[in-house]
Design an enzyme around this catalytic site. Structure first.
Site, mmCIF file in Angstrom:
data_model
loop_
_atom_site.group_PDB
_atom_site.id
_atom_site.type_symbol
_atom_site.label_atom_id
_atom_site.label_comp_id
_atom_site.label_asym_id
_atom_site.label_seq_id
_atom_site.Cartn_x
_atom_site.Cartn_y
_atom_site.Cartn_z
ATOM 1 N N SER A 22 0.835 -1.216 0.000
ATOM 2 C CA SER A 22 0.000 0.000 0.000
ATOM 3 C C SER A 22 0.866 1.262 0.000
ATOM 4 O O SER A 22 0.587 2.222 -0.716
ATOM 5 C CB SER A 22 -0.857 0.053 1.274
ATOM 6 O OG SER A 22 -1.903 -0.848 1.192
ATOM 7 N N GLY A 91 -6.216 -3.543 -7.599
ATOM 8 C CA GLY A 91 -7.308 -2.630 -7.257
ATOM 9 C C GLY A 91 -6.780 -1.275 -6.823
ATOM 10 O O GLY A 91 -7.363 -0.230 -7.133
ATOM 11 N N ARG A 119 -14.392 -6.430 -10.449
ATOM 12 C CA ARG A 119 -14.496 -5.740 -9.150
ATOM 13 C C ARG A 119 -15.208 -4.384 -9.260
ATOM 14 O O ARG A 119 -15.142 -3.728 -10.295
ATOM 15 C CB ARG A 119 -13.096 -5.609 -8.535
ATOM 16 C CG ARG A 119 -12.518 -6.984 -8.224
ATOM 17 C CD ARG A 119 -11.133 -6.909 -7.661
ATOM 18 N NE ARG A 119 -11.101 -6.246 -6.373
ATOM 19 C CZ ARG A 119 -9.978 -5.965 -5.726
ATOM 20 N NH1 ARG A 119 -8.810 -6.277 -6.263
ATOM 21 N NH2 ARG A 119 -10.019 -5.375 -4.553
ATOM 22 N N SER A 164 -13.225 1.957 3.038
ATOM 23 C CA SER A 164 -12.272 1.549 2.001
ATOM 24 C C SER A 164 -11.211 2.616 1.833
ATOM 25 O O SER A 164 -11.522 3.771 1.510
ATOM 26 C CB SER A 164 -12.997 1.324 0.667
ATOM 27 O OG SER A 164 -12.065 1.381 -0.394
ATOM 28 N N GLN A 166 -8.984 2.607 -0.453
ATOM 29 C CA GLN A 166 -8.789 2.916 -1.883
ATOM 30 C C GLN A 166 -9.756 4.004 -2.324
ATOM 31 O O GLN A 166 -9.382 4.941 -3.034
ATOM 32 C CB GLN A 166 -8.969 1.647 -2.719
ATOM 33 C CG GLN A 166 -7.883 0.615 -2.438
ATOM 34 C CD GLN A 166 -8.089 -0.677 -3.182
ATOM 35 O OE1 GLN A 166 -9.101 -0.896 -3.838
ATOM 36 N NE2 GLN A 166 -7.110 -1.568 -3.082
ATOM 37 N N ASP A 310 -7.139 -7.620 4.957
ATOM 38 C CA ASP A 310 -6.418 -8.566 4.094
ATOM 39 C C ASP A 310 -5.968 -9.818 4.843
ATOM 40 O O ASP A 310 -5.528 -10.788 4.229
ATOM 41 C CB ASP A 310 -5.218 -7.864 3.441
ATOM 42 C CG ASP A 310 -5.681 -6.816 2.433
ATOM 43 O OD1 ASP A 310 -6.807 -6.940 1.922
ATOM 44 O OD2 ASP A 310 -4.922 -5.869 2.162
ATOM 45 N N LYS A 337 -12.818 -8.858 -3.255
ATOM 46 C CA LYS A 337 -11.357 -8.736 -3.321
ATOM 47 C C LYS A 337 -10.862 -9.470 -4.577
ATOM 48 O O LYS A 337 -11.638 -9.770 -5.473
ATOM 49 C CB LYS A 337 -10.736 -9.293 -2.044
ATOM 50 C CG LYS A 337 -11.093 -8.475 -0.807
ATOM 51 C CD LYS A 337 -10.472 -7.097 -0.879
ATOM 52 C CE LYS A 337 -10.899 -6.219 0.280
ATOM 53 N NZ LYS A 337 -10.460 -4.842 0.121
ATOM 54 N N ARG A 341 -13.218 -13.876 -1.329
ATOM 55 C CA ARG A 341 -12.360 -14.502 -0.300
ATOM 56 C C ARG A 341 -13.139 -15.247 0.774
ATOM 57 O O ARG A 341 -12.538 -16.001 1.536
ATOM 58 C CB ARG A 341 -11.414 -13.472 0.325
ATOM 59 C CG ARG A 341 -10.266 -13.138 -0.601
ATOM 60 C CD ARG A 341 -9.219 -12.253 0.044
ATOM 61 N NE ARG A 341 -8.146 -11.985 -0.909
ATOM 62 C CZ ARG A 341 -7.353 -10.918 -0.874
ATOM 63 N NH1 ARG A 341 -7.512 -10.026 0.073
ATOM 64 N NH2 ARG A 341 -6.405 -10.772 -1.776
ATOM 65 N N ARG A 383 -3.196 -13.963 -1.912
ATOM 66 C CA ARG A 383 -3.328 -14.234 -0.470
ATOM 67 C C ARG A 383 -3.921 -15.618 -0.198
ATOM 68 O O ARG A 383 -3.660 -16.215 0.845
ATOM 69 C CB ARG A 383 -4.149 -13.136 0.211
ATOM 70 C CG ARG A 383 -3.466 -11.770 0.104
ATOM 71 C CD ARG A 383 -3.896 -10.771 1.138
ATOM 72 N NE ARG A 383 -3.546 -9.426 0.691
ATOM 73 C CZ ARG A 383 -2.342 -8.876 0.821
ATOM 74 N NH1 ARG A 383 -1.373 -9.533 1.410
ATOM 75 N NH2 ARG A 383 -2.102 -7.657 0.371
HETATM 76 C C1 S3P Z 1 -5.716 -1.169 0.093
HETATM 77 C C2 S3P Z 1 -6.921 -1.105 0.754
HETATM 78 C C3 S3P Z 1 -7.758 -2.279 1.042
HETATM 79 C C4 S3P Z 1 -6.964 -3.581 0.915
HETATM 80 C C5 S3P Z 1 -6.099 -3.611 -0.314
HETATM 81 C C6 S3P Z 1 -5.128 -2.440 -0.333
HETATM 82 C C7 S3P Z 1 -4.985 0.084 -0.162
HETATM 83 O O1 S3P Z 1 -8.815 -2.320 0.117
HETATM 84 O O2 S3P Z 1 -7.848 -4.680 0.906
HETATM 85 O O3 S3P Z 1 -5.364 -4.815 -0.360
HETATM 86 O O4 S3P Z 1 -3.783 0.029 -0.507
HETATM 87 O O5 S3P Z 1 -5.595 1.141 -0.039
HETATM 88 P P1 S3P Z 1 -10.137 -1.422 0.228
HETATM 89 O O6 S3P Z 1 -9.770 -0.016 0.080
HETATM 90 O O7 S3P Z 1 -11.016 -1.866 -0.890
HETATM 91 O O8 S3P Z 1 -10.728 -1.737 1.559
#
Ligand code: S3P
Length: 424
Positions: A22, A91, A119, A164, A166, A310, A337, A341, A383
């Site tokens: 991340s 993602g 997704r 989230s 992201q 995760d 995901k 999962r 994972r």
């Molecule tokens: C991430 C946020 C998480 C996580 C992903 C990485 C990130 O997802 O599951 O592996 O780097 O911001 P979400 O934002 O969809 O919760």
């Protein structure tokens, strides 16, 4: 590639886990927006982070060096690439790049692999459109491929209906270049790397609990070392607490409190985990020591979920070897995901002899004290492949993993490290 994992008699040693995924995505993206040259050290060199790197390079960001020490020189003006931009399985690349691209001059197309194309993207395209962004995509912008025509943006006040990082990050990255003030609020606080890094780089950003506010800002360049990934460390932490004869030391692991939910859950279940934290700016990190522990079941729900998102599949293994019942609920997000999962965890672990039942928003595991072993498949999900390997080391008969090559998405040398700490 199929991999056979044999049970281990002993788990012992020191582990250096790969750099945080991340944080690597974010420092690549944010340093590309800075006014000046940044130096990034210890970046994660994996499939997912390379997608972000390659896209930024196509937009004319200049990179010198390699992922152990990379200098980043933002261009005077971002270029419109001639070809569509490939996000692969990532993602984070797709969603953060949407926030990055919406105010730039030009037309940009983002696409991904089969898993990423399934997704949900509407959670990002919707708030960005409210900011004025011009976005077209499959199912009205719900799925990739997505086309973006850069335009001027204005700030919004937005309440996310899922926690989230992201989504939050995409909005904040857009807000950084929008007119006026942008606020984002989450139902539960998700990982806060974006907030920490942007503040560290001088952005006008304020936090108030689950709410973040950002205004148009100039970013200073950074010199930053990326700590190890707690999500990658969690596979070994699981093995370390569950194996009957084990002691492991994990070094330089990121210990940001919005990421350590899994450690808190394990401690609640009775795990012997010791942390030595170095309070470094902008991201704390440190050493984790784990050893053989006797665990009891618990319920994992609500605010536990985003802080361990995760790592939740690993609770299927934990539950099998803990006493009593372990319940994961409020975790519907797991269904969207890299694979579904909930399904990929439950189907695999059942085949290995675990007493686990699927629920719409999680799973319930009964502690039987054993994992028999057998064959499992990764569903193309890094994972899940690593979860099967940990189950194999703890099993009676070993585990054969089908399609295990996907570990390279986040942890290219996973099997080498795993064998290095396994004895017998
Ligand atoms: C991430 C946020 C998480 C996580 C992903 C990485 C990130 O997802 O599951 O592996 O780097 O911001 P979400 O934002 O969809 O919760």
């Amino acid at each position: 590639m199929d991999v056979k994992i044999s049970p281990a008699k002993k788990i012992h040693g020191d582990v250096e886990v790969p750099p945080d995924k991340s944080i690597t995505h974010r420092v690549l993206i944010f340093s590309s927006l800075a006014e000046g040259r940044s130096v990034l050290r210890n970046l994660l060199d994996s499939d997912d982070t390379l997608r972000t790197f390659n896209i930024l390079e196509k937009l004319a960001v200049r990179f010198d060096g390699d992922f152990s020490r990379l200098e980043v020189e933002p261009p005077p003006k971002f270029l419109e690439p001639e070809i569509p931009l490939f996000c692969g399985n990532s993602g984070t690349t797709a969603r953060l790049m949407m926030g990055f691209l919406v105010p730039l001059d030009g037309l940009f197309i983002l696409y991904g692999d089969e898993s990423l194309s399934r997704r949900p993207m509407g959670r990002v395209t919707k708030p960005l459109r409210m900011m004025g962004a011009k976005i077209w995509g499959r199912e009205n912008g719900e799925r990739l491929p997505i086309a973006i025509k850069g335009t001027e943006l204005c700030g919004i006040d937005y309440k996310q209906n899922v926690a989230s990082a992201q989504v939050k990050s995409a909005i904040l990255i857009a807000g950084l270049r929008a007119e006026g003030r942008t606020t984002v609020e989450e139902p539960f606080k998700s990982r806060d790397h974006t907030e920490r890094l942007l503040k560290y780089m001088g952005a006008d950003l304020k936090e108030d609990g689950r709410k973040v506010e950002i205004s148009k800002s100039v970013l200073d360049p950074i010199d930053m070392y990326v700590p190890g990934d707690i999500s990658s460390a969690s596979f070994f932490i699981t093995l370390g607490v569950l194996h009957k004869n084990s002691k492991l030391v994990l070094k330089n692991v990121g210990l940001n409190p919005t990421r350590t939910g899994y450690l808190e859950i394990l401690k609640r279940m009775g795990a012997k985990i010791d942390m030595e934290i170095v309070e470094a700016e902008p991201e704390p990190y440190g050493r984790i020591t784990v050893e053989t522990s006797k665990l009891h079941g618990t319920i994992i729900s609500g605010s536990d979920i985003p802080k361990a998102i995760d790592e939740l599949p690993l609770l299927g293994i934990i539950g099998a070897l803990a006493e009593g019942e372990t319940i994961v609920k409020d975790a519907k997000e797991l269904r969207v995901k890299e694979s579904d999962r909930i399904k990929s965890t439950v189907e695999n672990l059942r085949k290995l002899g675990v007493d686990i039942v699927e629920r719409s928003d999680g799973f319930v595991v009964k502690g039987t004290g054993k994992i028999v072993g057998g064959e499992g498949k990764s569903y193309g999900d890094h994972r899940i492949a690593m979860l099967l390997a940990i189950a194999g080391k703890l099993s009676m008969e070993g585990v054969r993993i089908k399609d295990a090559e996907c570990v390279k998405i986040s942890f290219p040398n996973f099997f080498e490290i795993l064998e290095g700490i396994s004895m017998g």
